[in-house]
Design an enzyme around this catalytic site. Structure first.
Site, PDB file in Angstrom:
ATOM      1  CE  LYS A 195      -3.037   2.652   2.878  1.00 29.26           C
ATOM      2  NZ  LYS A 195      -4.147   2.671   4.187  1.00 29.26           N
ATOM      3  CD  GLU A 234      -6.188   8.861  10.183  1.00 24.33           C
ATOM      4  OE1 GLU A 234      -6.393   9.319   9.137  1.00 24.33           O
ATOM      5  OE2 GLU A 234      -5.398   7.828  10.398  1.00 24.33           O
TER       6      GLU A 234
END
Ligand SMILES: C=C(O[C@@H]1C=C(C(=O)O)C=C[C@H]1O)C(=O)O
Length: 395
Positions: A145, A195
């Site tokens: 990723k 976040e």
């Protein structure tokens, strides 16, 4: 959490007319900092251990601030995405910590100042090409990723009032982490991040990683359906699991207890759905500070990729700019090691009339370049709405 807020002595601001040098608000605390008592430019890299050079610099600054008469000194500021680069932290001269005030709903921001021009770096074809190259790299098995991002540069006809935009962001996105942090070039890092990298109060920690995203839609039933599809998406769950596995690997050895739900839950902002995991724990050694934990975790695979070193190399190769403080962290810490560090996303920099907005997307082997571009467009909407130029720029 209100009890904790009440326990903290809040320092009265002597010069109320002075403009704040740093603003940060979370669901638990609101910080206003004024003036600069001492700057800390030590990079955060390697700062996760007991021998953290950054923590030593922070401790020394806090001790000097106390000797200078501050009764509850704190350090605030931002750390860049690349933690080998200098941090931009400081002990303010004065500050106030309070419970966050409830944002009242506000009318949509009006585009009172027109945008003169804008451009995306890279443009759509360049971004999609980079995604395709990352996907090819994953097929070769080098990495799993990488988060690729882009910048939307906008020039306005007049100087942008960053504090006013922060207030609009707070009203449009009442949950989450709002920040207005000074940058080394005289600009401001401004944003509304959903976040939380880490919060530490006493021996208790919280982290709330997000990874896996979908754009919300106006019609409620369809919107709920979009959320359910995200929850079931194997591609998004894979992106998410890489983040959780890495955070678990890093936190587990430090915790007497670590609670990580088996499956992610849905969370939303006014514009996005995300897969979210609310992690909580009790530290085995309560002396580790929020900043040390943040230095250890940063950059997580939510904003870098997996494995971290390979993902970072891919980002350096495929992104045509230095991220600077975008996808870095922003927050505060105090003498007891308590503090909060949010990930600097859904944000931008403001330098006089020029605004640079940032958005990234986690790329995995199953990624479709066009869909990842669309995801960055959707993420940019948080900031564009606050500037009142959403419809003018994003089609
Ligand atoms: C990189 C960004 O967001 C990050 C990437 C996400 C994803 O790939 O799904 C979701 C939340 C963030 O961790 C951004 O908002 O710019």
């Amino acid at each position: 959490m209100d009890a904790i807020v009440a326990e903290r002595p809040s320092r009265e601001i002597s010069t109320q007319a002075e403009k704040p040098s740093f603003l940060f608000s979370s669901p638990h605390f609101a910080i206003e900092a004024y003036g600069v008592f001492e700057r800390i430019r030590t990079p955060a890299v390697g700062g996760g251990g007991a021998d953290s050079v950054l923590q030593a610099a922070v401790d020394a600054a806090l001790a000097r601030a106390r000797r200078a008469g501050q009764d509850n000194p704190i350090v605030v500021g931002a750390i860049p995405f690349d933690s080998r680069q200098p941090s931009f932290l400081f002990a303010p001269k004065t500050h106030r910590i309070s419970a966050p005030r409830m944002a009242t709903s506000a009318p949509e921001a009006k585009a009172s100042v027109p945008a003169l021009w804008y451009r995306s770096v890279p443009g759509q074809s360049g971004f999609e090409e980079a995604v395709a190259q990352a996907v090819a790299n994953f097929r070769d098995g080098h990495a799993r990723k990488a988060v690729l991002s882009r910048i939307l540069e906008i020039e306005f006809a007049e100087r942008v009032d960053a504090v006013a935009i922060l207030e609009i962001l707070r009203r449009q996105n009442p949950a989450g982490y709002h920040f207005h942090a000074p940058l080394p070039d005289g600009g401001v890092l401004l944003g509304a991040s959903p976040e939380l990298l880490i919060r530490k109060i006493g021996g208790s920690i919280r982290s709330n990683p997000l990874a896996g995203s979908a754009k919300r839609v106006a019609e409620p039933e369809e919107d709920a359906h979009v959320g359910r599809c995200l929850l079931q998406s194997s591609k998004d769950n894979f992106e998410h699991r890489l983040v959780i596995d890495e955070i678990r690997r890093l936190l587990e050895p430090l915790c007497a207890e670590l609670r990580i739900p088996d499956e992610p839950a849905l969370m939303n902002t006014p514009t996005m759905w995300h897969l979210s995991t609310a992690i909580s724990g009790e530290l085995a050694d309560g002396r580790l500070s929020a900043l040390q934990l943040a230095s250890l975790l940063h950059p997580t695979p939510a904003i870098c990729g997996s494995p971290t070193a390979q993902a970072r190399m891919l980002i350096e190769r495929l992104e045509p700019f230095d991220r600077g403080f975008f996808a870095g962290i922003v927050g505060w810490c105090d003498e007891s090691g308590d503090g909060e560090w949010a990930i600097a996303i859904r944000c931008g920099t403001v330098n006089e009339m020029v605004v640079r907005l940032f958005a990234g997307a986690g790329i995995v082997e199953a990624s479709d370049p066009r869909a990842e571009w669309a995801e960055t467009e959707a993420k940019l909407a948080t900031m564009l709405r606050a500037f009142g130029v959403e419809r003018g720029i994003v089609q």
